[in-house]
Design a protein around this motif. Structure first.
Motif, mmCIF file in Angstrom:
data_model
loop_
_atom_site.group_PDB
_atom_site.id
_atom_site.type_symbol
_atom_site.label_atom_id
_atom_site.label_comp_id
_atom_site.label_asym_id
_atom_site.label_seq_id
_atom_site.Cartn_x
_atom_site.Cartn_y
_atom_site.Cartn_z
ATOM 1 N N PHE A 172 2.262 19.479 -8.379
ATOM 2 C CA PHE A 172 1.755 18.990 -6.990
ATOM 3 C C PHE A 172 2.703 18.018 -6.409
ATOM 4 N N ASP A 173 3.830 18.417 -5.541
ATOM 5 C CA ASP A 173 5.268 17.642 -5.507
ATOM 6 C C ASP A 173 4.148 16.929 -3.566
ATOM 7 N N ALA A 174 3.575 15.545 -3.513
ATOM 8 C CA ALA A 174 3.082 15.063 -1.888
ATOM 9 C C ALA A 174 4.420 15.172 -1.065
ATOM 10 N N ASP A 175 5.542 15.386 -1.413
ATOM 11 C CA ASP A 175 6.572 15.498 -0.412
ATOM 12 C C ASP A 175 6.125 16.437 0.791
ATOM 13 N N VAL A 176 6.197 17.283 -0.266
ATOM 14 C CA VAL A 176 6.128 19.063 0.430
ATOM 15 C C VAL A 176 5.264 18.779 1.575
ATOM 16 N N LEU A 177 3.605 18.262 0.726
ATOM 17 C CA LEU A 177 3.025 17.934 1.799
ATOM 18 C C LEU A 177 2.802 16.874 3.194
ATOM 19 N N LEU A 178 3.908 15.891 3.240
ATOM 20 C CA LEU A 178 3.622 15.029 4.096
ATOM 21 C C LEU A 178 4.834 15.209 4.796
ATOM 22 N N ASP A 179 5.630 16.774 4.601
ATOM 23 C CA ASP A 179 7.079 16.872 5.568
ATOM 24 C C ASP A 179 6.864 17.688 6.548
ATOM 25 N N GLY A 206 -4.361 12.866 8.150
ATOM 26 C CA GLY A 206 -5.335 12.302 7.800
ATOM 27 C C GLY A 206 -5.676 12.313 7.166
ATOM 28 N N TRP A 207 -5.973 14.492 6.133
ATOM 29 C CA TRP A 207 -6.230 14.458 5.287
ATOM 30 C C TRP A 207 -5.369 14.600 4.325
ATOM 31 N N LYS A 208 -4.387 14.468 5.189
ATOM 32 C CA LYS A 208 -3.058 14.748 4.358
ATOM 33 C C LYS A 208 -2.535 13.763 3.124
ATOM 34 N N LEU A 209 -2.939 12.236 4.004
ATOM 35 C CA LEU A 209 -3.019 11.079 3.802
ATOM 36 C C LEU A 209 -3.387 10.930 2.466
ATOM 37 N N ALA A 210 -5.180 11.530 2.974
ATOM 38 C CA ALA A 210 -5.700 11.106 1.794
ATOM 39 C C ALA A 210 -5.652 11.856 0.521
ATOM 40 N N PHE A 211 -5.049 13.385 0.883
ATOM 41 C CA PHE A 211 -5.070 13.856 -0.984
ATOM 42 C C PHE A 211 -3.347 13.324 -0.824
ATOM 43 N N ALA A 212 -3.277 12.884 -0.690
ATOM 44 C CA ALA A 212 -1.840 12.193 -1.460
ATOM 45 C C ALA A 212 -2.008 11.344 -2.160
ATOM 46 N N LEU A 233 -0.082 22.788 -3.214
ATOM 47 C CA LEU A 233 0.414 22.883 -2.590
ATOM 48 C C LEU A 233 0.021 21.759 -1.680
ATOM 49 N N ILE A 234 -1.091 21.782 -1.685
ATOM 50 C CA ILE A 234 -1.706 21.211 -0.590
ATOM 51 C C ILE A 234 -2.557 19.064 -0.902
ATOM 52 N N GLY A 235 -2.895 19.264 -2.650
ATOM 53 C CA GLY A 235 -3.248 18.923 -3.408
ATOM 54 C C GLY A 235 -4.431 18.866 -3.876
ATOM 55 N N ALA A 236 -5.134 20.003 -3.405
ATOM 56 C CA ALA A 236 -6.412 20.459 -3.670
ATOM 57 C C ALA A 236 -6.910 20.873 -4.643
ATOM 58 N N ALA A 237 -6.376 21.321 -6.284
ATOM 59 C CA ALA A 237 -6.069 21.311 -6.633
ATOM 60 C C ALA A 237 -7.200 20.332 -7.954
ATOM 61 N N PRO A 238 -7.973 21.162 -8.686
ATOM 62 C CA PRO A 238 -8.953 20.701 -9.691
ATOM 63 C C PRO A 238 -7.744 20.160 -10.383
ATOM 64 N N SER A 239 -7.637 18.556 -11.115
ATOM 65 C CA SER A 239 -7.076 17.458 -11.591
ATOM 66 C C SER A 239 -7.036 18.900 -13.231
ATOM 67 N N PRO A 240 -6.064 18.570 -14.222
ATOM 68 C CA PRO A 240 -5.755 19.578 -14.987
ATOM 69 C C PRO A 240 -6.523 18.348 -16.038
ATOM 70 N N PRO A 241 -7.664 18.868 -17.610
ATOM 71 C CA PRO A 241 -8.054 18.086 -18.348
ATOM 72 C C PRO A 241 -7.303 17.259 -19.027
ATOM 73 N N CYS A 249 1.160 -0.786 -0.121
ATOM 74 C CA CYS A 249 0.012 -0.258 -0.169
ATOM 75 C C CYS A 249 0.606 1.260 -0.078
ATOM 76 N N PRO A 250 0.228 2.375 -0.234
ATOM 77 C CA PRO A 250 1.046 3.373 -0.282
ATOM 78 C C PRO A 250 1.715 4.466 0.735
ATOM 79 N N PHE A 251 0.949 4.050 2.090
ATOM 80 C CA PHE A 251 1.097 4.374 3.187
ATOM 81 C C PHE A 251 1.176 3.527 4.549
ATOM 82 N N VAL A 252 1.956 3.705 6.128
ATOM 83 C CA VAL A 252 1.758 2.700 6.801
ATOM 84 C C VAL A 252 2.057 3.447 7.952
ATOM 85 N N VAL A 253 0.956 3.893 9.010
ATOM 86 C CA VAL A 253 0.655 4.483 9.946
ATOM 87 C C VAL A 253 1.111 4.037 11.047
ATOM 88 N N GLY A 254 1.872 4.346 12.274
ATOM 89 C CA GLY A 254 2.141 3.365 13.373
ATOM 90 C C GLY A 254 1.474 4.220 14.190
#
Length: 522
Positions: free
Chosen positions: A328-335, A314-320, A511-519, A153-158
């Motif tokens: 969108f650079d997921a590392d900026v959001l997740l860091d 939680g919301w950051k992982l969902a957006f990423a 930046l946070i992964g909430a922008a509209p997807s490109p057409p 899976c993409p992510f694991v949280v302890g």
């Protein structure tokens, strides 16, 4: 089902994280090593800010039904007894101006039912054996009664406690030390207590002793501090060896109470440590709650801090996990999770360590303060408690209403800057607002998933190109001005501008992964 997030541990932190991520569109799986659902509650309080961040998840009504939101406390300082009520505090900017006494097990029950109602059951008796970051995914090995299973899976949280398997798999170090003091917990029936009495707090030379009418197997829950009676290295934060009834009665007598143990349901000693993980993220592996930081029980930070970690992440992982959008650079959001929550954890560590020194240290100075100075100053206590604003400021401090993320990469000031509004990174306070009809609570309008863009009365509307199912636009007709304020899913301001700044807003949403997807091009 394809899993985007594996949550390890089903305490308050793990359950809140799974709820927040699922609430924002992630496909979640949550596993718990323990087979049984019940364990003695170590945490007994929810702070106002914790209730605020849980409100959008639709669980606060159920929590408040089980909580004492008007707790009465009798503070015993020598022969002086001061009664106070911790309700209706001078906190006008929150819908929860009180401290809420509630058992941790009740919090877990409410959160578990909310998850199950969304189709995400807790998989009990399932243990994480290993987790390895493979660069573009995590390889996790699980063991249950069905055998051994390998999951990608993409992510694991302890969220798996002080001895976190996920933290060990990530190779994340720990900075901290054990306390020389420990906590003693017990459920008991006590003679000499007034029927219907509220919480009792006794300050003695050996430490503080609490009696809460919140026992799970008897009327009273005893919580006391004392010098550690054994090895402080194992079972940190977990109920351990039984404490004999004679020792518990001695604790009660030394504290100055005439309560007599009539029936002891259970007891345990709990070793403590203070410390913090050297990082909260390594690649695709994350830690939260007790896996990321340990505190003393002073000021009731553990469960509250873990839940607030969870809502931040939680919301950051969902957006990423939803897939990269343009720019969108997921590392900026997740860091940002590590940067925001570790800084907050350090501040809490200083607060709890100082409070625990005064509460529990057996050194000469703190012992003298509790046994001699406190009774001498007892007549002043009612005057201080009567100053509602002073008490409210103390509650703001301990409940993290003052926490901000102003230095975060996700906190952006647009052009021109907006004056007279919360700064980027600040918690958005509650207030009475109007969106064209009668006044409503601002936080109630934000109690839904995603980002909320608040427009002042005379602001230009955002361009249609910014429309996305992750952004809700609200115009506040009772707020004069032309500014915009974008509120993150965890209730903190992320972006603001004094006049329409479409480019700045678009950049922040990207930046946070909430922008509209490109057409999609044909």
């Amino acid at each position: 089902m394809t899993v985007e997030l594996l949550v390890v541990g089903a305490g308050p932190t793990g359950l809140s994280l799974a709820l927040q991520a699922h609430h924002h569109g992630a496909r979640v799986r949550i596993v718990e090593r323990r087979r049984e659902t019940f364990r003695p509650s170590r945490a007994l309080i929810l702070h106002p800010r914790t209730l605020e961040v849980l409100r959008p998840l639709g669980v606060t009504d159920a929590l408040l039904e089980l909580a004492d939101t008007a707790p009465r406390v009798d503070l015993h300082l020598g022969t002086h007894v001061t009664a106070t009520a911790l309700t209706d505090l001078a906190l006008p900017d929150t819908a929860f101006p009180h401290l809420s006494l509630i058992r941790q097990t009740d919090v877990e029950t409410v959160l578990t039912r909310a998850l199950e109602g969304r189709g995400v059951p807790v998989e009990r008796g399932t243990e994480l054996l290993a987790a390895e970051d493979r660069g573009n995914s995590v390889r996790a090995v699980l063991r249950s009664s069905h055998g051994v299973e390998t999951l990608r899976c993409p992510f694991v949280v302890g969220c798996d406690g002080p001895d976190s398997v996920v933290r060990n798999c990530a190779g994340v170090g720990w900075r901290g030390r054990p306390y020389a003091e420990e906590v003693v917990l017990a459920d008991l029936e006590a003679g000499g207590m007034h029927p219907g009495a509220g919480a009792q707090v006794f300050a003695g030379r050996q430490g503080l002793l609490f009696l809460f009418p919140l026992g799970e197997q008897a009327t009273w829950r005893l919580l006391a501090t004392r010098a550690s009676a054994g090895d402080t290295r194992g079972n940190v934060g977990q109920p351990g060896a039984v404490v004999p009834e004679a020792e518990l009665q001695l604790l009660l007598s030394d504290a100055g109470t005439e309560a007599r143990i009539e029936r002891l349901a259970w007891s345990a000693r709990v070793p403590l440590r203070c410390g913090i993980a050297r990082r909260f993220r390594r690649g695709r592996l994350f830690v939260a709650g007790d896996a990321a930081h340990n505190y003393s029980p002073a000021t009731g930070q553990g469960m509250n801090a873990g839940i607030q970690d969870a809502v931040n992440l939680g919301w950051k992982l969902a957006f990423a996990a939803s897939g990269p959008a343009s720019g969108f650079d997921a590392d900026v959001l997740l860091d940002s999770y590590d940067g925001e929550r570790r800084a907050a954890a350090y501040r809490r560590l200083l607060l709890t360590h100082t409070a625990f020194w005064a509460e529990a240290s057996t050194g000469r100075l703190p012992s003298w303060l509790r046994a001699v100075a406190a009774p001498w100053a007892a007549p002043v206590v009612p005057v201080l408690l009567g100053r509602r604003r002073l008490v409210a400021e103390a509650v703001r401090l301990i409940s993290q209403l003052r926490v901000h993320y102003r230095r975060s990469a996700l906190s952006v000031e647009g052009t021109p800057p907006l004056r007279g509004a919360p700064r980027p990174g600040d918690r958005l306070p509650d207030a009475a607002v109007s969106t064209g009809g009668p006044p409503e609570e601002l936080h109630s309008l934000l109690a839904r998933p995603g980002v909320h863009l608040l427009l002042q009365r005379d602001a230009l509307p955002p361009a249609d190109a910014l429309a996305t199912d992750r952004v809700t636009v609200l115009r506040l007709s009772n707020s004069p001005g032309r500014g915009w304020v974008a509120v993150r899913p965890d209730g903190h301001v992320g972006f603001r501008c004094g006049a329409a700044d479409p480019a700045g807003l678009a950049g922040w949403l990207s930046l946070i992964g909430a922008a509209p997807s490109p057409p999609v091009r044909p």
